[in-house]
Scaffold this motif. Structure first.
Motif, PDB file in Angstrom:
ATOM      1  N   GLU A 201       0.785  -1.158   0.026  1.00 39.89           N
ATOM      2  CA  GLU A 201      -0.143   0.056   0.120  1.00 39.89           C
ATOM      3  C   GLU A 201       0.772   1.309   0.123  1.00 39.89           C
ATOM      4  O   GLU A 201       1.785   1.371   0.841  1.00 39.89           O
TER       5      GLU A 201
ATOM      6  N   VAL B  88       0.848   5.409   0.041  1.00 41.90           N
ATOM      7  CA  VAL B  88       0.111   6.474   0.545  1.00 41.90           C
ATOM      8  C   VAL B  88       0.926   7.976  -0.154  1.00 41.90           C
ATOM      9  O   VAL B  88       2.098   7.994  -0.022  1.00 41.90           O
ATOM     10  N   GLY B  89      -0.093   8.446  -0.869  1.00 48.78           N
ATOM     11  CA  GLY B  89       0.573   9.699  -1.824  1.00 48.78           C
ATOM     12  C   GLY B  89      -0.283  10.886  -1.601  1.00 48.78           C
ATOM     13  O   GLY B  89      -1.443  10.680  -1.322  1.00 48.78           O
TER      14      GLY B  89
ATOM     15  N   TYR C 109       3.439  12.652  10.662  1.00 48.38           N
ATOM     16  CA  TYR C 109       2.600  12.250   9.864  1.00 48.38           C
ATOM     17  C   TYR C 109       2.982  10.859   9.336  1.00 48.38           C
ATOM     18  O   TYR C 109       2.574   9.805   9.331  1.00 48.38           O
TER      19      TYR C 109
ATOM     20  N   LYS D 275       3.145   8.136  11.988  1.00 48.96           N
ATOM     21  CA  LYS D 275       1.782   7.601  12.328  1.00 48.96           C
ATOM     22  C   LYS D 275       1.278   6.451  11.145  1.00 48.96           C
ATOM     23  O   LYS D 275       0.789   5.606  11.347  1.00 48.96           O
ATOM     24  N   VAL D 276       1.607   7.154   9.886  1.00 42.60           N
ATOM     25  CA  VAL D 276       0.858   6.073   8.867  1.00 42.60           C
ATOM     26  C   VAL D 276       1.932   4.854   8.717  1.00 42.60           C
ATOM     27  O   VAL D 276       0.875   4.009   8.554  1.00 42.60           O
TER      28      VAL D 276
ATOM     29  N   SER E 231       0.004   3.043  11.276  1.00 39.90           N
ATOM     30  CA  SER E 231      -1.363   2.509  11.114  1.00 39.90           C
ATOM     31  C   SER E 231      -1.660   1.847   9.745  1.00 39.90           C
ATOM     32  O   SER E 231      -2.650   0.924   9.769  1.00 39.90           O
ATOM     33  N   LEU E 232      -0.900   1.688   8.782  1.00 42.56           N
ATOM     34  CA  LEU E 232      -1.142   0.674   7.779  1.00 42.56           C
ATOM     35  C   LEU E 232      -1.063  -0.594   7.870  1.00 42.56           C
ATOM     36  O   LEU E 232      -1.666  -1.215   7.332  1.00 42.56           O
TER      37      LEU E 232
ATOM     38  N   GLN F  23      -2.404  -1.927  10.105  1.00 36.87           N
ATOM     39  CA  GLN F  23      -4.012  -2.503  10.791  1.00 36.87           C
ATOM     40  C   GLN F  23      -4.723  -2.869   9.537  1.00 36.87           C
ATOM     41  O   GLN F  23      -5.397  -3.885   9.576  1.00 36.87           O
ATOM     42  N   ARG F  24      -4.287  -2.534   8.206  1.00 37.09           N
ATOM     43  CA  ARG F  24      -4.839  -3.164   7.220  1.00 37.09           C
ATOM     44  C   ARG F  24      -4.860  -4.518   6.873  1.00 37.09           C
ATOM     45  O   ARG F  24      -5.814  -5.111   6.255  1.00 37.09           O
TER      46      ARG F  24
ATOM     47  N   ILE G 258      -5.397  -6.675   8.829  1.00 33.64           N
ATOM     48  CA  ILE G 258      -6.162  -7.541   9.379  1.00 33.64           C
ATOM     49  C   ILE G 258      -7.592  -7.993   8.433  1.00 33.64           C
ATOM     50  O   ILE G 258      -7.986  -8.963   8.718  1.00 33.64           O
TER      51      ILE G 258
ATOM     52  N   PHE H  30     -12.374   0.602   8.073  1.00 33.48           N
ATOM     53  CA  PHE H  30     -11.365   1.561   8.056  1.00 33.48           C
ATOM     54  C   PHE H  30     -11.625   2.793   7.200  1.00 33.48           C
ATOM     55  O   PHE H  30     -11.028   3.633   6.574  1.00 33.48           O
TER      56      PHE H  30
ATOM     57  N   LEU I 100      -7.132   5.151   8.687  1.00 29.84           N
ATOM     58  CA  LEU I 100      -5.740   4.842   8.773  1.00 29.84           C
ATOM     59  C   LEU I 100      -4.441   5.916   8.205  1.00 29.84           C
ATOM     60  O   LEU I 100      -3.499   6.039   8.871  1.00 29.84           O
ATOM     61  N   THR I 101      -5.035   6.628   7.345  1.00 34.67           N
ATOM     62  CA  THR I 101      -4.323   7.574   6.830  1.00 34.67           C
ATOM     63  C   THR I 101      -4.912   9.039   6.731  1.00 34.67           C
ATOM     64  O   THR I 101      -3.987   9.903   6.300  1.00 34.67           O
TER      65      THR I 101
ATOM     66  N   ARG J  47      -6.645  10.098   4.345  1.00 34.36           N
ATOM     67  CA  ARG J  47      -7.088  10.372   3.103  1.00 34.36           C
ATOM     68  C   ARG J  47      -8.214  10.507   2.733  1.00 34.36           C
ATOM     69  O   ARG J  47      -9.168   9.722   3.124  1.00 34.36           O
TER      70      ARG J  47
ATOM     71  N   LEU K 180       0.488  19.869  -6.355  1.00 38.42           N
ATOM     72  CA  LEU K 180      -0.471  18.947  -6.902  1.00 38.42           C
ATOM     73  C   LEU K 180      -1.720  19.560  -7.137  1.00 38.42           C
ATOM     74  O   LEU K 180      -2.320  20.200  -6.401  1.00 38.42           O
TER      75      LEU K 180
ATOM     76  N   GLU L  50      -3.084  14.779   6.644  1.00 37.57           N
ATOM     77  CA  GLU L  50      -2.323  14.961   8.102  1.00 37.57           C
ATOM     78  C   GLU L  50      -3.867  15.596   9.190  1.00 37.57           C
ATOM     79  O   GLU L  50      -3.717  15.163  10.073  1.00 37.57           O
TER      80      GLU L  50
ATOM     81  N   LEU M 274      -6.320  13.291   9.396  1.00 37.56           N
ATOM     82  CA  LEU M 274      -6.182  12.000  10.595  1.00 37.56           C
ATOM     83  C   LEU M 274      -5.962  12.723  12.021  1.00 37.56           C
ATOM     84  O   LEU M 274      -6.772  12.158  12.877  1.00 37.56           O
TER      85      LEU M 274
END
Ligand SMILES: Cc1cc2nc3c(=O)[nH]c(=O)nc-3n(C[C@H](O)[C@H](O)[C@H](O)COP(=O)(O)OP(=O)(O)OC[C@H]3O[C@@H](n4cnc5c(N)ncnc54)[C@H](O)[C@@H]3O)c2cc1C
Lengths: 287, 772
Positions: free
Chosen positions: A179, A181-182, A262, A265-266, A269-270, A272-273, A275, B443, B641-642, B644, B701, B763, B766
């Motif tokens: 995964e 994250v962008g 951030y 944290k991510v 937390s990623l 958790q996915r 699961i 999630f 979780l993110t 986003r 962006l 951020e 979250l």
């Protein structure tokens, strides 16, 4: 004007390297040309790899998948062999840029750029890929750890070429999860990414490999986080424990894309996915 | 040669006349899809020179000296010009002339041009750039609102104490929060946004033998450009000849001088040779105009039944280094600060502040999309406090014709916000929102948010808002619309073809359009402010009606008919219905002189008849009398979780009066919403100590196709705008205002804490989920 050369064979390539020691290899050019434009200087000689024999194919050799370094990310992401055996790499390759970019950019280029945000790197680390390098002295093969020596740095010697990437087929088809994250859904450099390769037997984790991208100078591993998952079912508690170690392992920086906080944290937390795979059967498929 | 776009829409065009109200294909569709439409950036006249500005790179300081000798020796360099070489006032600016073409002394932002290089090729420019040494004395600058307004802050302009470019108030009634049953309060912040057009600032220029300075330039204001150039460079303005081909995007960023004065200066120094200037993307990010960042404080009070009672709003706009339209942007924001609502008591204070950062200028919905975030967030906060439904609260307070708006102006024009809000109330996306929320996958949390928005059209009080249209029939009986307000891509030239075809009863292939040219068209103002189709369209109607009556009259002469009875225009001819006899337009043309085949029409937009005594400190542009309205709904999903955010569904109902072309109407709304989603979730032009950090599309962006939902645009049943062409009013801007507040409200509905700062990044989302 410096020349742009297109060797077709190894001999041609090696003689060109000899003739133009200051030449740069160009595969898709998606990193190289951007970097050269920023320098605003005359272009160095370029040795294009797109016509090289034996650098653009994907083969099975025994228990290995062997990928030519000049294969585009589109080919890597869509080839039947990679899709069947290396879905982790396919997911990584498929998350680079957008469709037009993936038609140009190569797997070799992604490795040689060695960016902390290179999206195929976490997968290549977990799959124990072995870059095979070619020079006039012959071939040598390295581990990923040995190949990538730092942010933007590799073990390639001057004039040495990344020829192929050899990847052992993971036995017993484990869970392969990636995964990224962008800051948007495509054409975005990773803020953080997680690759996981997990084997489950009778509901318990028997092998766990984790890697994070974009949260350190190189791909980050954490044996403690991996150990926290071992021998247990995939449940919130063990994933939380792994997350605790992940937070300690990553070394992110703050930049224009995201803060270090951030990213940290991510990264945690990623996990958790994962699961979502808790009821996977022994073939690594979600049920 | 002035370029023409063909009105041909299909391979085998139907011969039926164009009709208002039909979703006809755009007149420029084929040429643009085939890559044949010429843009200023695409022009490469023969024997071309290139010009490029050397920019200070320093946000604040004094220019001492430039070492140019070495650079001048480089083969291919034709000239390197500095402020000393500028013949005129060396000042540009639409209203406030404070921006040098080339810096003489004070450097006020990192993109200030200090020299102009003219060369035979790019390589020469590149080498010259790298060997010029800029000797400058850096000095402490002010890089944000706080620094600029601090005591004894360094001044950006010596004649602007406190760095205050403008300061104004709107007061209507007397706010009294003690009389309110519920009061909400909040700070809001919006970012600098870049236009991000595909075609960067570009043009070519040539000084002809007769002294004409001819320019083809990507501009939203070709007629005004003549004044800018003439003032800055000291040449008579009738000597400046501007042609404005189709723009590869504008959004306000090409309103005002970009390349014009620099190009003119280059051309003056190289008579007889064409000079081209095309900004690199990085240069466009640094030196192009931007949307103003804004900080807002709001206090809003309502009675127990939800009727709005009092507002106190304070707005600080960061206008950057030069004025451009800073005060006007602030004033338009102030005029909209109270939202599209009935509110008896309003005190809005505005401050427009200089900093040593890139210049704030015009951008779609200028001034307004900032305050929309604040007032629509406040409306939801109020609904929450009063435990009322946010849609019903808006409907209760929505402006209707006959009300006075927040700025105290009596609304006598079409006002159909309620119809937009009712359209949302009846829509499944609103009605099924709770069920949809419950079905969120793992999630993930979901929420639905609303925004009611409006946007004034036209220049506003004190400025003549007029257009002069010209229609011509050529010797073959074909028609040419001489457009005078540039088409940035919004489709006004297609609307003009449709209007002309409708009145002259001609099919698409009988019509073509010439893009603005100051020698063959007439001053009609800028392409901006939702005025383009409205003002020019109205002028075009009268031109076409005059031409139609001339054609009927001439046909009557030829057919020996005593009056116009029974004579009708049809594709390619005028026919006498009772007898079936007809004259082709080509025949008619052969009897008519050029003078007779050309008709002009003009229109002056209505102004407020009784200007209320509510505004203080306004220079021009107050008040407006015509507004477009909209009601928006956003459904968003948040990854817990993110952080986003993904916008899953978007619905926009727009009151633009009558719709001339439904598909072009939808395109404007969808484009505005997409740009608004960019403003809400992605786009953030960042400077650090005055240095630009987002100089390209990897760091700045904008949303792509995977980030945007399908955007559903609906036109509810609304009142026609009697003053506009066929009952329409402009909608180019209003859609921009909805997404940020609608998304912010949807996030709150999903369970996030309220977010007050845009763009809303993962951020912050979250963070807003922590310790809920
Ligand atoms: C718009 C855009 C978006 C992008 N998005 C992403 C993204 O999301 N994720 C991501 O990871 N990357 C991204 N990139 C970076 C880039 O596309 C990838 O790193 C890509 O894989 C590079 O491959 P290439 O073939 O284009 O490399 P090239 O640019 O050709 O080469 C890169 C470097 O490697 C060297 N090199 C290439 N091949 C070899 C070889 N076989 N042996 C020795 N040296 C070699 C070159 O000399 C050069 O120094 C993006 C780039 C752009 C322009």
């Amino acid at each position: 004007m410096n020349p742009v050369l297109f060797p077709r064979t190894e001999e041609m390539l090696l003689s060109m390297v000899k003739a133009y020691p200051e030449a740069r290899f160009m595969a898709g050019g998606t990193d190289l040309l951007v970097a050269l434009r920023q320098k605003q200087k005359a272009l160095p000689p370029l040795i294009g790899l797109e016509r090289m024999e034996g650098m653009g194919d994907i083969l099975r050799e025994g228990d290995e998948i062997s990928i030519g370094a000049a294969c585009t990310l589109k080919e890597v992401a869509s080839h039947p062999l990679t899709r069947q055996h290396l879905p982790l790499l396919c997911q990584g390759a498929d998350s680079v840029g957008g469709p037009a970019l993936r038609n140009m950019a190569t797997l070799g280029g992604n490795l040689c750029t060695a960016s902390p945000a290179g999206d195929t790197l976490p997968a290549l680390f977990l799959l124990e890929a072995r870059p095979e390098l070619l020079s006039e002295k012959g071939l040598r093969t390295l581990s990923m750890e040995a190949f990538i020596t730092g942010p933007g740095r590799t073990a390639l010697l001057p004039g040495e070429l990344l020829h192929r990437i050899r990847i052992p087929i993971p036995p017993n088809a484990p869970i392969q999860h990636f995964e990224k994250v962008g800051n948007r859904n495509a054409m975005a450099i990773a803020v953080a990414s997680l690759a996981a390769l997990i084997r489950m037997e009778q509901g318990l984790v028997t092998q766990a490999r984790l890697a994070w991208g974009s949260v350190g100078p190189k791909v980050i591993r954490s044996s403690e986080a991996e150990a926290a998952l071992m021998g247990k079912p995939l449940r919130e508690e063990s994933l939380k424990e792994a997350a605790f170690y992940a937070q300690k392992a990553v070394q992110p920086i703050s930049d224009i894309r995201a803060s270090a906080d951030y990213r940290k944290k991510v990264s945690a937390s990623l996990l958790q996915r994962l699961i979502l795979y808790r009821d996977s059967d022994d073939k690594g498929e979600r049920s | 040669m002035p370029t023409q776009i063909s009105g041909n829409a299909t391979e085998s065009p139907s011969r039926s006349p164009m009709t208002i109200g039909l979703p006809l294909p755009r007149g420029d569709a084929r040429a643009k899809a085939c890559g044949r439409e010429p843009y200023a950036a695409d022009l490469f006249p023969e024997n071309l020179l290139l010009a490029q500005a050397l920019r200070s790179g320093l946000p604040c300081g004094r220019l001492l000296e430039l070492d140019l000798e070495e650079a001048r020796q480089i083969p291919g360099i034709v000239a390197i010009l500095t402020a000393k070489d500028v013949p005129g006032s060396n000042r540009q600016g639409i209203i406030h002339k404070d921006m040098p073409v080339l810096v003489e002394d004070r450097i006020r932002y990192c993109g200030d041009p200090v020299a102009l290089l003219i060369a035979e090729n790019k390589e020469a420019i590149r080498s010259a750039m790298s060997c010029i040494r800029i000797h400058a004395e850096p000095s402490p600058g002010v890089f944000d609102l706080d620094e600029a307004m601090a005591e004894n802050a360094p001044l950006v302009h010596e004649d602007k104490p406190g760095n205050m470019l403008a300061k104004a108030t709107i007061q209507k009634g007397k706010p009294d929060f003690d009389a309110c049953a519920a009061v909400v309060e909040g700070w809001f912040e919006t970012p600098v946004q870049a236009h991000g057009f595909l075609e960067t600032e570009a043009g070519t220029a040539c000084l002809l033998e007769d002294g004409t300075l001819r320019m083809e330039v990507s501009t939203q204001s070709p007629f005004r450009d003549r004044l800018e150039i003439s003032h800055a460079l000291g040449i008579p303005f009738m000597q400046v000849h501007i042609h404005a081909p189709s723009l590869g995007g504008g959004f306000g960023g090409k309103d005002g001088a970009t390349v014009q004065c620099l190009l003119g200066l280059a051309a003056l120094h190289c008579p007889g040779r064409s000079v081209k200037m095309l900004w690199e993307r990085e240069e466009s990010f640094v030196a192009g105009y931007k949307r103003h960042a804004c900080r807002m404080h709001y206090r809003l009070g309502a009675l127990a039944d939800g009727s709005l009672h009092s507002l106190h709003a304070r707005l600080w706009y960061d206008t950057g280094a030069y004025a451009h339209l800073g005060p006007e942007v602030m004033e338009l924001g102030m005029e909209h600060a109270a939202g599209p609502y009935r509110i008896p008591h309003n005190l809005t204070e505005g401050f427009c502040v200089h900093t040593h950062t890139p210049t704030g200028g015009a951008m779609r919905a200028f001034g307004v999309c900032q305050v929309s975030f604040a007032f629509e967030s406040m409306m939801d906060m109020l609904a929450e406090k009063l435990k009322q439904d946010p849609l019903e609260l808006r409907l209760r307070n929505a402006l209707h014709r006959g009300d006075t708006n927040g700025a105290g102006v009596l609304l006598e024009s079409s006002t159909s916000l309620a119809a937009c809000l009712e359209g949302i109330r009846n829509h499944p996306l609103w009605q099924t929102r709770r069920q949809w929320q419950k079905e969120a996958p793992p999630f993930c949390i979901r929420g639905t948010g609303l925004a009611a928005v409006f946007n004034a059209a036209g220049y506003g009080g004190g400025v003549r808002d007029a257009a002069i249209a010209k229609i011509e029939m050529d010797v073959k009986g074909h028609f040419i619309v001489h457009n005078a307000v540039t088409d940035m891509g919004q489709g006004n030239s297609s609307a003009f073809l449709q209007i002309a075809g409708h009145i002259l009863r001609q099919s698409a292939e009988a019509l073509s359009l010439r893009q603005p040219d100051t020698r063959s068209a007439y001053p009609s103002g800028s392409s901006s402010a939702g005025r383009t189709t409205y003002t020019f369209g109205k002028a075009l109607i009268s031109a076409c009606e005059e031409l139609a009556s001339r054609l009927i009259n001439r046909a009557g002469l030829i057919l020996f008919l005593q009056n116009d009875e029974g004579l009708v225009l049809e594709p390619g001819r005028v026919r006498h219905e009772p007898s079936g006899r007809s004259v082709s337009l080509e025949q008619l043309a052969s009897f008519m002189s050029l003078e007779e085949r050309v008709c002009l029409g003009q229109f002056i937009a209505p102004v407020c008849r009784e200007v209320p005594d509510t505004s203080r400190g306004f220079f021009i542009g107050f008040p407006h009398v015509i507004f477009g309205y909209g009601a928006h709904l956003a459904r968003v999903e948040v990854d817990t979780l993110t952080g986003r955010v993904q916008v899953k569904d978007y619905l926009a109902l727009t009151d633009g009066g009558a719709v001339l072309n439904p598909s072009m109407f939808d395109q404007q709304v969808q484009g505005g919403v997409a740009q608004g989603i960019g403003y809400a979730l992605y786009e953030d032009f960042i400077t650090e100590k005055g240095v630009v950090k987002t100089k390209d599309f990897t760091t700045y962006l904008m949303p792509g196709s995977l980030d945007l939902p399908d955007i559903l645009s609906l036109a509810p049943p609304v009142e026609e705008e009697e003053s506009g062409p066929f009952g329409m009013k402009g909608i180019g801007e209003v859609a921009m205002n909805g997404p940020l507040p609608a998304i912010a409200n949807a996030l709150r509905d999903a369970g996030c804490r309220r977010i007050h700062k845009a763009p809303i990044m993962a951020e912050a989302v979250l963070g807003s989920l922590e310790n809920r």
